[in-house]
Design a protein around this motif. Sequence first.
Motif, PDB file in Angstrom:
ATOM      1  N   ASP A 158       0.829  -1.209   0.000  1.00  0.00           N
ATOM      2  CA  ASP A 158       0.000   0.000   0.000  1.00  0.00           C
ATOM      3  C   ASP A 158       0.860   1.255   0.000  1.00  0.00           C
ATOM      4  O   ASP A 158       0.507   2.277  -0.561  1.00  0.00           O
ATOM      5  N   GLU A 159       1.984   1.157   0.690  1.00  0.00           N
ATOM      6  CA  GLU A 159       2.831   2.333   0.855  1.00  0.00           C
ATOM      7  C   GLU A 159       4.288   1.942   0.692  1.00  0.00           C
ATOM      8  O   GLU A 159       4.660   0.806   0.936  1.00  0.00           O
ATOM      9  N   LYS A 160       5.099   2.918   0.352  1.00  0.00           N
ATOM     10  CA  LYS A 160       6.522   2.699   0.204  1.00  0.00           C
ATOM     11  C   LYS A 160       7.247   3.660   1.131  1.00  0.00           C
ATOM     12  O   LYS A 160       6.851   4.821   1.239  1.00  0.00           O
ATOM     13  N   CYS A 161       8.262   3.167   1.785  1.00  0.00           N
ATOM     14  CA  CYS A 161       8.972   4.000   2.739  1.00  0.00           C
ATOM     15  C   CYS A 161      10.466   3.899   2.457  1.00  0.00           C
ATOM     16  O   CYS A 161      11.036   2.812   2.468  1.00  0.00           O
ATOM     17  N   GLN A 162      11.096   5.010   2.179  1.00  0.00           N
ATOM     18  CA  GLN A 162      12.519   4.993   1.833  1.00  0.00           C
ATOM     19  C   GLN A 162      13.351   5.620   2.941  1.00  0.00           C
ATOM     20  O   GLN A 162      13.188   6.788   3.270  1.00  0.00           O
ATOM     21  N   LEU A 163      14.219   4.780   3.503  1.00  0.00           N
ATOM     22  CA  LEU A 163      15.035   5.226   4.622  1.00  0.00           C
ATOM     23  C   LEU A 163      16.509   5.209   4.242  1.00  0.00           C
ATOM     24  O   LEU A 163      16.914   4.570   3.267  1.00  0.00           O
ATOM     25  N   LEU A 164      17.285   5.878   5.077  1.00  0.00           N
ATOM     26  CA  LEU A 164      18.722   5.982   4.854  1.00  0.00           C
ATOM     27  C   LEU A 164      19.398   5.742   6.203  1.00  0.00           C
ATOM     28  O   LEU A 164      18.895   6.206   7.233  1.00  0.00           O
ATOM     29  N   ILE A 165      20.488   4.990   6.187  1.00  0.00           N
ATOM     30  CA  ILE A 165      21.226   4.773   7.442  1.00  0.00           C
ATOM     31  C   ILE A 165      22.638   5.332   7.261  1.00  0.00           C
ATOM     32  O   ILE A 165      23.319   5.024   6.280  1.00  0.00           O
ATOM     33  N   ILE A 166      23.035   6.214   8.172  1.00  0.00           N
ATOM     34  CA  ILE A 166      24.349   6.862   8.061  1.00  0.00           C
ATOM     35  C   ILE A 166      25.066   6.830   9.408  1.00  0.00           C
ATOM     36  O   ILE A 166      24.453   6.555  10.448  1.00  0.00           O
ATOM     37  N   GLY A 167      26.332   7.136   9.385  1.00  0.00           N
ATOM     38  CA  GLY A 167      27.132   7.125  10.607  1.00  0.00           C
ATOM     39  C   GLY A 167      28.539   6.673  10.261  1.00  0.00           C
ATOM     40  O   GLY A 167      28.799   6.181   9.158  1.00  0.00           O
ATOM     41  N   ASP A 168      29.445   6.801  11.240  1.00  0.00           N
ATOM     42  CA  ASP A 168      30.849   6.448  11.016  1.00  0.00           C
ATOM     43  C   ASP A 168      31.012   4.993  10.582  1.00  0.00           C
ATOM     44  O   ASP A 168      30.145   4.156  10.845  1.00  0.00           O
ATOM     45  N   SER A 169      32.152   4.709  10.026  1.00  0.00           N
ATOM     46  CA  SER A 169      32.500   3.351   9.643  1.00  0.00           C
ATOM     47  C   SER A 169      32.568   2.463  10.892  1.00  0.00           C
ATOM     48  O   SER A 169      32.982   2.925  11.958  1.00  0.00           O
ATOM     49  N   THR A 170      32.149   1.242  10.760  1.00  0.00           N
ATOM     50  CA  THR A 170      32.187   0.169  11.779  1.00  0.00           C
ATOM     51  C   THR A 170      31.194   0.319  12.942  1.00  0.00           C
ATOM     52  O   THR A 170      31.233  -0.457  13.887  1.00  0.00           O
ATOM     53  N   VAL A 171      30.304   1.288  12.882  1.00  0.00           N
ATOM     54  CA  VAL A 171      29.338   1.431  13.984  1.00  0.00           C
ATOM     55  C   VAL A 171      28.268   0.327  13.953  1.00  0.00           C
ATOM     56  O   VAL A 171      27.565   0.102  14.938  1.00  0.00           O
ATOM     57  N   GLY A 172      28.132  -0.338  12.770  1.00  0.00           N
ATOM     58  CA  GLY A 172      27.181  -1.454  12.673  1.00  0.00           C
ATOM     59  C   GLY A 172      25.955  -1.188  11.815  1.00  0.00           C
ATOM     60  O   GLY A 172      24.928  -1.850  11.962  1.00  0.00           O
ATOM     61  N   ILE A 188       2.288  -2.662   8.897  1.00  0.00           N
ATOM     62  CA  ILE A 188       2.355  -1.655   9.961  1.00  0.00           C
ATOM     63  C   ILE A 188       0.967  -1.073  10.139  1.00  0.00           C
ATOM     64  O   ILE A 188       0.445  -0.421   9.238  1.00  0.00           O
ATOM     65  N   ASP A 189       0.380  -1.348  11.282  1.00  0.00           N
ATOM     66  CA  ASP A 189      -0.952  -0.830  11.599  1.00  0.00           C
ATOM     67  C   ASP A 189      -1.946  -1.091  10.464  1.00  0.00           C
ATOM     68  O   ASP A 189      -2.696  -0.201  10.055  1.00  0.00           O
ATOM     69  N   GLY A 190      -1.900  -2.316   9.927  1.00  0.00           N
ATOM     70  CA  GLY A 190      -2.885  -2.719   8.916  1.00  0.00           C
ATOM     71  C   GLY A 190      -2.533  -2.352   7.480  1.00  0.00           C
ATOM     72  O   GLY A 190      -3.277  -2.674   6.566  1.00  0.00           O
ATOM     73  N   LYS A 191      -1.385  -1.716   7.299  1.00  0.00           N
ATOM     74  CA  LYS A 191      -0.974  -1.353   5.939  1.00  0.00           C
ATOM     75  C   LYS A 191       0.265  -2.149   5.553  1.00  0.00           C
ATOM     76  O   LYS A 191       1.186  -2.292   6.358  1.00  0.00           O
ATOM     77  N   ASN A 192       0.280  -2.641   4.308  1.00  0.00           N
ATOM     78  CA  ASN A 192       1.497  -3.294   3.831  1.00  0.00           C
ATOM     79  C   ASN A 192       2.464  -2.213   3.373  1.00  0.00           C
ATOM     80  O   ASN A 192       2.169  -1.469   2.446  1.00  0.00           O
ATOM     81  N   VAL A 193       3.589  -2.170   4.029  1.00  0.00           N
ATOM     82  CA  VAL A 193       4.561  -1.120   3.709  1.00  0.00           C
ATOM     83  C   VAL A 193       5.830  -1.757   3.157  1.00  0.00           C
ATOM     84  O   VAL A 193       6.391  -2.677   3.765  1.00  0.00           O
ATOM     85  N   ARG A 194       6.255  -1.326   1.994  1.00  0.00           N
ATOM     86  CA  ARG A 194       7.548  -1.764   1.444  1.00  0.00           C
ATOM     87  C   ARG A 194       8.614  -0.814   1.937  1.00  0.00           C
ATOM     88  O   ARG A 194       8.636   0.372   1.578  1.00  0.00           O
ATOM     89  N   ILE A 195       9.484  -1.347   2.787  1.00  0.00           N
ATOM     90  CA  ILE A 195      10.516  -0.513   3.398  1.00  0.00           C
ATOM     91  C   ILE A 195      11.838  -0.756   2.671  1.00  0.00           C
ATOM     92  O   ILE A 195      12.331  -1.878   2.606  1.00  0.00           O
ATOM     93  N   THR A 225      12.892  -0.367  16.724  1.00  0.00           N
ATOM     94  CA  THR A 225      13.449   0.950  16.413  1.00  0.00           C
ATOM     95  C   THR A 225      13.142   1.340  14.963  1.00  0.00           C
ATOM     96  O   THR A 225      12.698   2.463  14.690  1.00  0.00           O
ATOM     97  N   ILE A 226      13.345   0.403  14.047  1.00  0.00           N
ATOM     98  CA  ILE A 226      13.083   0.718  12.636  1.00  0.00           C
ATOM     99  C   ILE A 226      11.583   0.928  12.414  1.00  0.00           C
ATOM    100  O   ILE A 226      11.172   1.836  11.689  1.00  0.00           O
ATOM    101  N   LYS A 227      10.774   0.116  13.106  1.00  0.00           N
ATOM    102  CA  LYS A 227       9.320   0.308  12.991  1.00  0.00           C
ATOM    103  C   LYS A 227       8.893   1.673  13.514  1.00  0.00           C
ATOM    104  O   LYS A 227       7.981   2.298  12.975  1.00  0.00           O
ATOM    105  N   TYR A 228       9.531   2.124  14.567  1.00  0.00           N
ATOM    106  CA  TYR A 228       9.225   3.465  15.089  1.00  0.00           C
ATOM    107  C   TYR A 228       9.463   4.505  13.994  1.00  0.00           C
ATOM    108  O   TYR A 228       8.625   5.371  13.745  1.00  0.00           O
ATOM    109  N   LEU A 229      10.607   4.382  13.327  1.00  0.00           N
ATOM    110  CA  LEU A 229      10.944   5.353  12.288  1.00  0.00           C
ATOM    111  C   LEU A 229       9.950   5.282  11.121  1.00  0.00           C
ATOM    112  O   LEU A 229       9.508   6.318  10.603  1.00  0.00           O
ATOM    113  N   VAL A 230       9.571   4.059  10.742  1.00  0.00           N
ATOM    114  CA  VAL A 230       8.600   3.902   9.646  1.00  0.00           C
ATOM    115  C   VAL A 230       7.281   4.570  10.030  1.00  0.00           C
ATOM    116  O   VAL A 230       6.680   5.289   9.226  1.00  0.00           O
ATOM    117  N   ARG A 231       6.844   4.355  11.262  1.00  0.00           N
ATOM    118  CA  ARG A 231       5.596   4.982  11.721  1.00  0.00           C
ATOM    119  C   ARG A 231       5.692   6.504  11.677  1.00  0.00           C
ATOM    120  O   ARG A 231       4.738   7.185  11.323  1.00  0.00           O
TER     121      ARG A 231
END
Length: 182
Positions: A4-18, A50-57, A161-167
């Motif tokens: 139903d929805e598309k969600c585009q996220l980005l993960i950043i931070g120093d090298s080796t933080v995981g 997520i809350d009844g919606k199919n979200v492509r993350i 945590t990731i679900k929080y961000l998607v919401r």
Amino acid sequence: MSYDEKCQLLIIGDSTVGKTSILGRYANNIFNSNYLATIGLDNFTKDENIDGKNVRIKIWDTAGQEKFQSLTKSFFHNAQGIMVVYDVTNSETYQNIKYWTQSIKTYMGNEIAKIAVIIIGNKIDSNEREVNKNEAEAFCSELGYPYFETSAKTGKNVNSTIKYLVREVLKKNNLNKTKSFN
Ligand code: GTP
Ligand code: MG
């Protein structure tokens, strides 16, 4: 699966933080203790209800080594949510949070109000912790971003945590605009 929805996220931070490890845990439920530096850009996709919606993350994984040098302004403009990660066992990566959040501001300009940003302290399974949780919480709250702690190794808090961000992204109603990374 359709979505139903598309969600585009980005993960950043120093090298080796995981960063890659967090995404590996989230998307495939795997963890690799060997370090393999991300080169350029990579992405992980997961469909979630997520809350009844199919979200492509779709989450774009960046190479910490390159910092922002190879990343373009337009790349940032496509992100609906950003995770800034540091390593709780490495205080230098904590000091660099300011650099990363400042870079988001610089690149996003006025668009920053449209995106959701969170800060993550990773590797909380380790007993070599250098950064105090209360201090990090206070610092992030001063910056104005919610703070979470995770372990990609054990999986603790990764999904929630990731679900929080998607919401947050869904709340900002930022979806299905003409944004696309292809
Ligand atoms: P770049 O791709 O260079 O930007 O690094 P990255 O942020 O993607 O780090 P990566 O996920 O590759 O992890 C770096 C190292 O830390 C690897 O050896 C991982 O196994 C380890 N690591 C990642 N997450 C955790 C964690 O939660 N706990 C512990 N103990 N080790 C972790
Ligand atoms: Mg990586």
